[in-house]
Motif scaffolding. Structure first.
Motif, PDB file in Angstrom:
ATOM      1  N   LEU A   1     -12.317  21.219 105.161  1.00  0.00           N
ATOM      2  CA  LEU A   1     -13.703  21.649 104.944  1.00  0.00           C
ATOM      3  C   LEU A   1     -13.936  21.975 103.472  1.00  0.00           C
ATOM      4  CD1 LEU A   1     -14.224  23.910 108.095  1.00  0.00           C
ATOM      5  CD2 LEU A   1     -15.220  21.652 107.673  1.00  0.00           C
TER       6      LEU A   1
ATOM      7  N   PHE B   1     -20.694  18.698 106.021  1.00  0.00           N
ATOM      8  CA  PHE B   1     -19.610  19.678 106.048  1.00  0.00           C
ATOM      9  C   PHE B   1     -20.115  21.080 106.370  1.00  0.00           C
ATOM     10  CE2 PHE B   1     -17.412  16.171 104.048  1.00  0.00           C
ATOM     11  CZ  PHE B   1     -16.193  16.219 104.715  1.00  0.00           C
TER      12      PHE B   1
ATOM     13  N   VAL C   1     -19.050  23.505 109.561  1.00  0.00           N
ATOM     14  CA  VAL C   1     -18.721  24.931 109.458  1.00  0.00           C
ATOM     15  C   VAL C   1     -19.577  25.745 110.424  1.00  0.00           C
ATOM     16  CG1 VAL C   1     -18.751  26.952 107.938  1.00  0.00           C
ATOM     17  CG2 VAL C   1     -17.897  24.759 107.076  1.00  0.00           C
TER      18      VAL C   1
END
Length: 115
Positions: free
Chosen positions: A60, A79, A83
């Motif tokens: 990440l 990304f 998350v």
């Protein structure tokens, strides 16, 4: 990418870099056990699983850094979305604290990308 979104995205990347350190290297140390509220026995038994989890946090971080360096909002959205989803899942399956610590900052960064 807007400056505010870049700043918060960088903050999310730094958080996940710290999670990587905690999970890969500090899991069975006093700081890691205190952070994740682990017994020494459980920390020792789950150390390899935590290292694997830390590696994913590293991916990440790599994606978020890529987004920042390339200034590609689409990469950042992907990304940051990962998350947020991971934070929501962790918030409901592990601890509600994960919603605030992980999902919320990423959601704020995502929101700033759309402004």
């Amino acid at each position: 990418m807007p400056l505010a979104a870049s700043i918060v995205t960088a903050l999310v990347a730094l958080l996940h870099a710290w999670f990587l350190v905690l999970e890969m290297f500090m899991w069975d140390k006093p700081l890691g056990r205190r952070t994740f509220r682990l017994t020494p026995e459980f920390a020792a038994q789950s150390k390899n699983l935590a290292a694997n989890q830390g590696l994913y946090n590293g991916f990440l971080v790599a994606g978020l850094v890529w987004a920042l360096v390339s200034q590609r909002a689409d990469v950042a959205m992907f990304f940051l979305g990962c998350v947020v989803i991971a934070g929501i899942f962790g918030g409901f399956t592990v601890s509600r604290r994960i919603l605030a610590i992980q999902a919320l900052p990423a959601a704020v960064a995502l929101g700033l990308l759309f402004i």
